[in-house]
Write a protein that holds these residues in place. Sequence first.
Motif, PDB file in Angstrom:
ATOM      1  N   PRO A   1       0.800  -1.233   0.000  1.00  0.00           N
ATOM      2  CA  PRO A   1       0.000   0.000   0.000  1.00  0.00           C
ATOM      3  C   PRO A   1       0.829   1.278   0.000  1.00  0.00           C
ATOM      4  CG  PRO A   1       0.008  -1.005   2.175  1.00  0.00           C
ATOM      5  CD  PRO A   1       0.683  -1.975   1.245  1.00  0.00           C
ATOM      6  N   LEU A   2       0.370   2.241  -0.791  1.00  0.00           N
ATOM      7  CA  LEU A   2       0.925   3.590  -0.790  1.00  0.00           C
ATOM      8  C   LEU A   2       0.019   4.416   0.115  1.00  0.00           C
ATOM      9  CD1 LEU A   2       2.783   5.869  -1.833  1.00  0.00           C
ATOM     10  CD2 LEU A   2       1.146   6.181  -3.712  1.00  0.00           C
ATOM     11  N   LEU A   3       0.595   4.947   1.196  1.00  0.00           N
ATOM     12  CA  LEU A   3      -0.187   5.687   2.179  1.00  0.00           C
ATOM     13  C   LEU A   3       0.197   7.161   2.176  1.00  0.00           C
ATOM     14  CD1 LEU A   3       0.028   3.126   5.125  1.00  0.00           C
ATOM     15  CD2 LEU A   3      -1.823   3.422   3.483  1.00  0.00           C
ATOM     16  N   ARG A   4      -0.768   7.995   1.905  1.00  0.00           N
ATOM     17  CA  ARG A   4      -0.568   9.444   1.998  1.00  0.00           C
ATOM     18  C   ARG A   4      -0.620   9.829   3.476  1.00  0.00           C
ATOM     19  NH1 ARG A   4       0.644  10.501  -2.592  1.00  0.00           N
ATOM     20  NH2 ARG A   4      -0.426   9.820  -4.450  1.00  0.00           N
ATOM     21  N   PRO A   5      -0.097  10.980   3.847  1.00  0.00           N
ATOM     22  CA  PRO A   5      -0.151  11.389   5.259  1.00  0.00           C
ATOM     23  C   PRO A   5      -1.578  11.292   5.805  1.00  0.00           C
ATOM     24  CG  PRO A   5       1.290  12.858   4.057  1.00  0.00           C
ATOM     25  CD  PRO A   5       0.627  11.964   3.033  1.00  0.00           C
ATOM     26  N   GLY A   6      -1.718  10.628   6.940  1.00  0.00           N
ATOM     27  CA  GLY A   6      -3.025  10.452   7.571  1.00  0.00           C
ATOM     28  C   GLY A   6      -3.781   9.218   7.125  1.00  0.00           C
ATOM     29  N   GLN A   7      -3.379   8.589   6.016  1.00  0.00           N
ATOM     30  CA  GLN A   7      -4.074   7.398   5.521  1.00  0.00           C
ATOM     31  C   GLN A   7      -3.636   6.160   6.290  1.00  0.00           C
ATOM     32  OE1 GLN A   7      -3.326   7.220   1.224  1.00  0.00           O
ATOM     33  NE2 GLN A   7      -5.538   7.417   0.927  1.00  0.00           N
ATOM     34  N   SER A   8      -4.565   5.182   6.366  1.00  0.00           N
ATOM     35  CA  SER A   8      -4.293   3.910   7.038  1.00  0.00           C
ATOM     36  C   SER A   8      -4.572   2.749   6.098  1.00  0.00           C
ATOM     37  CB  SER A   8      -5.179   3.753   8.275  1.00  0.00           C
ATOM     38  OG  SER A   8      -4.899   4.734   9.228  1.00  0.00           O
ATOM     39  N   PHE A   9      -3.934   1.624   6.393  1.00  0.00           N
ATOM     40  CA  PHE A   9      -4.190   0.366   5.702  1.00  0.00           C
ATOM     41  C   PHE A   9      -4.315  -0.691   6.789  1.00  0.00           C
ATOM     42  CE2 PHE A   9      -2.801  -3.649   3.786  1.00  0.00           C
ATOM     43  CZ  PHE A   9      -3.625  -3.708   2.682  1.00  0.00           C
ATOM     44  N   GLN A  10      -5.397  -1.466   6.733  1.00  0.00           N
ATOM     45  CA  GLN A  10      -5.602  -2.509   7.746  1.00  0.00           C
ATOM     46  C   GLN A  10      -5.659  -3.867   7.062  1.00  0.00           C
ATOM     47  OE1 GLN A  10      -9.484  -3.200   9.985  1.00  0.00           O
ATOM     48  NE2 GLN A  10      -8.187  -2.326  11.594  1.00  0.00           N
ATOM     49  N   TYR A  11      -5.040  -4.862   7.694  1.00  0.00           N
ATOM     50  CA  TYR A  11      -5.094  -6.216   7.163  1.00  0.00           C
ATOM     51  C   TYR A  11      -5.069  -7.215   8.309  1.00  0.00           C
ATOM     52  CZ  TYR A  11      -0.046  -6.779   8.013  1.00  0.00           C
ATOM     53  OH  TYR A  11       1.195  -6.870   8.596  1.00  0.00           O
ATOM     54  N   THR A  12      -5.542  -8.422   8.014  1.00  0.00           N
ATOM     55  CA  THR A  12      -5.517  -9.513   8.986  1.00  0.00           C
ATOM     56  C   THR A  12      -4.736 -10.664   8.386  1.00  0.00           C
ATOM     57  OG1 THR A  12      -7.645  -8.854   9.917  1.00  0.00           O
ATOM     58  CG2 THR A  12      -6.933 -11.115  10.340  1.00  0.00           C
ATOM     59  N   SER A  13      -3.879 -11.242   9.190  1.00  0.00           N
ATOM     60  CA  SER A  13      -3.094 -12.396   8.775  1.00  0.00           C
ATOM     61  C   SER A  13      -3.026 -13.347   9.965  1.00  0.00           C
ATOM     62  CB  SER A  13      -1.695 -11.956   8.323  1.00  0.00           C
ATOM     63  OG  SER A  13      -1.029 -13.030   7.689  1.00  0.00           O
TER      64      SER A  13
END
Length: 137
Positions: A72-84
Amino acid sequence: MSLKYQFQVDVQTRHVPEPSDAASGAYSFAYTITVTNTGTVAAQLIARHWTIVDENGHTEEVRGLGVVGHQPLLRPGQSFQYTSGCRLRTARGTMRGSYFCVAEDGERFDCPVPEFVLQAGAADMPPPDAPAPRVLH
């Protein structure tokens, strides 16, 4: 590391009783990770490195590109969530690691993931005198 290049990592864990088999020493865990760009420059998560240790000291190193098939490319303030998930030979263990990231301006940096605990709860464990579960096919 400058605050310009910074990710925050939040982790939630849980024991997954269904595929676990305490009798054979196999405990399954799921972890949900939220990665948030708290820096001031967009950055991409490129790779991961995990160190997984069970109660007996058995250590497994895991390295790979991205997370769950994404970089994921995250801009300031952005989030990425995943489960493994992972499996341990004991009812308790730890994980720690890092993400290798590259900022939009070309700067490379590591984002540490502090150690977190994987623990099978008492409610997950069958009583010692419980009969073996039946498997129906």
